[in-house]
Design an enzyme around this catalytic site. Sequence first.
Site, PDB file in Angstrom:
ATOM      1  N   SER A 263      -4.160   9.729  -0.097  1.00 21.30           N
ATOM      2  CA  SER A 263      -4.643   8.196   0.771  1.00 21.30           C
ATOM      3  C   SER A 263      -3.436   8.014   2.013  1.00 21.30           C
ATOM      4  O   SER A 263      -3.661   7.521   2.723  1.00 21.30           O
ATOM      5  CB  SER A 263      -4.354   7.199  -0.185  1.00 21.30           C
TER       6      SER A 263
ATOM      7  N   HIS B 282       0.662   3.776   0.797  1.00 11.78           N
ATOM      8  CA  HIS B 282      -0.417   3.683   1.844  1.00 11.78           C
ATOM      9  C   HIS B 282       0.501   3.172   3.029  1.00 11.78           C
ATOM     10  O   HIS B 282       0.105   3.411   4.177  1.00 11.78           O
ATOM     11  CB  HIS B 282      -1.400   2.449   1.192  1.00 11.78           C
TER      12      HIS B 282
END
EC number: 3.4.21.-
Length: 269
Positions: free
Chosen positions: A133, A185
Amino acid sequence: MGRPLFYDIIEKPATSCIVTLCSVIWFVIQKKSIGYSQVGLSYETAIEGHYWRMITSALSHISVLHLVFNMSALWSLGVVEQLGHVGLGTAYYLHYTLVLVVFSGVLVIGIYHLLIARFKIDYFRRVTAVGYSCVVFGWMTILSVKQPSSKLNLFGLLSLPISFAPFESLIFTSIIVPQASFLGHLSGILVGYAISWGLIGGMNNYWALTMLGWIVVVFVFSLKKSGAYDFSFLEIESLTDASLPSVRFIGNGRTLQASAVPLSGVEVV
């Protein structure tokens, strides 16, 4: 009928290879019952010199839903490979994928260090991160700056304006994957902005190959030093200057040490 998948694969060769690689690694992890503590990246493993985990953690996934979300988003972001006419393209994609993997990993460990050393939050000492991610969110950010009119398609059902995709996906991921790492993230988003704004730049084939070479060297020697893999044909000897290892080829051993015991505090990124 829709467009045959074959043409997309031809136009997105790097993306196709990465999606295939991550899928194969996920299958092997499930098949071999390899514990995520064996491939994930944490603050403790980083300070112990397990630098190889920066690569294995990025390519490993904790669940099929996690894998499908990341690979679906990555496939949509592979449009970068088709934008050579605006200064992007496959070479650009490969160059800055390397940057995103390394820099986002370093940044998240740096944030952990700050939280542990400055704010005394020891929880982050043992949090283990896995997932692609960081890179996915980095590419969302780059595309949102360079091609703000683009769309991000998820699962072939949901279409998001790319200009808001990093933050919309951050919320969406937190809902469908409760263990999603906000800091992981966020690291990808920050590195993505640094690339988009030219704070990190100048990558070409020479620097990409140089960087890849150093990644391979650090990966192999840190893997050997940590004892996670028995490279018995390599022996690191101590010298007066311990920072300069000597290498000897003395045999050929291949012994993977893997454990199916999961580690508490796993975060997916």
